[in-house]
Design a protein around this motif. Sequence first.
Motif, PDB file in Angstrom:
ATOM      1  N   SER A 191       0.364   5.060  -6.006  1.00 20.69           N
ATOM      2  CA  SER A 191       0.153   3.921  -6.629  1.00 20.69           C
ATOM      3  C   SER A 191       1.587   3.473  -7.129  1.00 20.69           C
ATOM      4  CB  SER A 191      -0.893   4.204  -7.793  1.00 20.69           C
ATOM      5  OG  SER A 191      -1.996   4.383  -7.075  1.00 20.69           O
ATOM      6  N   THR A 240       3.483  -0.180  -6.387  1.00 24.06           N
ATOM      7  CA  THR A 240       3.861  -0.913  -7.837  1.00 24.06           C
ATOM      8  C   THR A 240       5.465  -1.388  -7.893  1.00 24.06           C
ATOM      9  OG1 THR A 240       2.029   0.037  -9.047  1.00 24.06           O
ATOM     10  CG2 THR A 240       3.873  -1.306 -10.270  1.00 24.06           C
ATOM     11  N   VAL A 264      -1.675  -1.155  -4.065  1.00 24.90           N
ATOM     12  CA  VAL A 264      -2.761  -0.217  -4.149  1.00 24.90           C
ATOM     13  C   VAL A 264      -2.284   1.082  -3.828  1.00 24.90           C
ATOM     14  CG1 VAL A 264      -3.420  -0.684  -1.756  1.00 24.90           C
ATOM     15  CG2 VAL A 264      -5.214   0.553  -3.345  1.00 24.90           C
ATOM     16  N   GLY A 265      -2.676   2.252  -4.090  1.00 25.83           N
ATOM     17  CA  GLY A 265      -2.385   3.538  -4.051  1.00 25.83           C
ATOM     18  C   GLY A 265      -3.381   4.382  -2.936  1.00 25.83           C
ATOM     19  N   GLU A 299       0.882  -1.283  -0.039  1.00 23.84           N
ATOM     20  CA  GLU A 299       0.043   0.274   0.057  1.00 23.84           C
ATOM     21  C   GLU A 299       0.961   1.407   0.139  1.00 23.84           C
ATOM     22  OE1 GLU A 299      -3.464  -2.299   2.346  1.00 23.84           O
ATOM     23  OE2 GLU A 299      -2.451  -0.540   3.384  1.00 23.84           O
ATOM     24  N   TRP A 344      -2.126  10.553  -6.174  1.00 22.67           N
ATOM     25  CA  TRP A 344      -2.764   9.103  -6.343  1.00 22.67           C
ATOM     26  C   TRP A 344      -1.888   8.322  -7.085  1.00 22.67           C
ATOM     27  CZ3 TRP A 344      -6.285   7.626  -3.338  1.00 22.67           C
ATOM     28  CH2 TRP A 344      -7.315   8.792  -2.783  1.00 22.67           C
ATOM     29  N   GLU A 345      -1.212   9.165  -8.210  1.00 24.29           N
ATOM     30  CA  GLU A 345      -0.218   8.457  -9.236  1.00 24.29           C
ATOM     31  C   GLU A 345       0.965   8.076  -8.627  1.00 24.29           C
ATOM     32  OE1 GLU A 345      -3.362  10.556 -11.739  1.00 24.29           O
ATOM     33  OE2 GLU A 345      -2.176  10.771 -10.090  1.00 24.29           O
TER      34      GLU A 345
END
Length: 304
Positions: A234, A238, A258-259, A212, A230-231
């Motif tokens: 995420s 990742t 998940v972000g 997370e 948000w990006e």
Amino acid sequence: MSAPTRRRRKKLDDEEHTNAERWAVSYSDMMTVLMGLFIVLFAISQVDQQKFTALRDSLATGFGQGTVRSSVLESNPGVLEGVSAATDANEVGTAGLVTADKGLGEQASAPQAAGAQPAASSPTTDPKLLLAARAEAAHLEQIRDAIKSELGAVGLSDAVDYKITERGLIIGLVAQDVFFGPESAQLTPTSQRVIDTLSPTLRGITEQVSVEGHANTLPVSGTGKYATNWELSSDRATQVLRRLVESDGMPADRIMAVGFGDARPEVPGTDDQALAANRRVDLVVLSSAPDAVRKLLPIVAAGG
């Protein structure tokens, strides 16, 4: 020959008689039945207050709300044995664990001190749920201790922090700029060492792992590759997931990313310490215990 025939017909006609009041018999029967019905309804509507109070106290004791361990119903010679009967009737087995409703439990042997926080052994906690929660907390603590030992062996024990919640074990990758720089999702050499060191423990368990990503409350400058936090969050999640799967052999079907942007800050505020603490990624070992057991994990982990 015709005269005798007329006399016989008249005689037969005189013998026929119509009872015009036959309906009164049926009406009387119906009224009798209705009267009996109303008498029965009136009789059962009268509540015996003494018996009602005894029944109420017995049910309260059976569901762990009373102070008396057993009580006798006046209308029944049997004895309701405290909480054991209620617990047996409401226990539900799930993977060998009893997940009875939280309201069914043994009475505490002594009242809590005034103002004290409720402990896991309070009267509202089922003992079998408590036992299962302690076992699950011990399992999560074993995972935590194994990761601590691995990181301590390479001098990185202070690079992460740990917390046991209702979700499971949270491994927080937070150490100033060790993991991520501002507005960056690129893993530093130190962060790669941390991930590579704890990955054997994560591979050896069966629980799902949620990666997370988080960002602090500062908005991105707009000059980089990320439009919003948000990006950014995420991408951080990742990158950690890819390192675990592609380099360290973590099974891809047991991990997710998940972000959360800046929506879940770990430390409130906008000072330097808060901004660095919220620029993080959490590895969450998701507990597979039933919901009723997981709710007790924070209390048990805190020594309750």
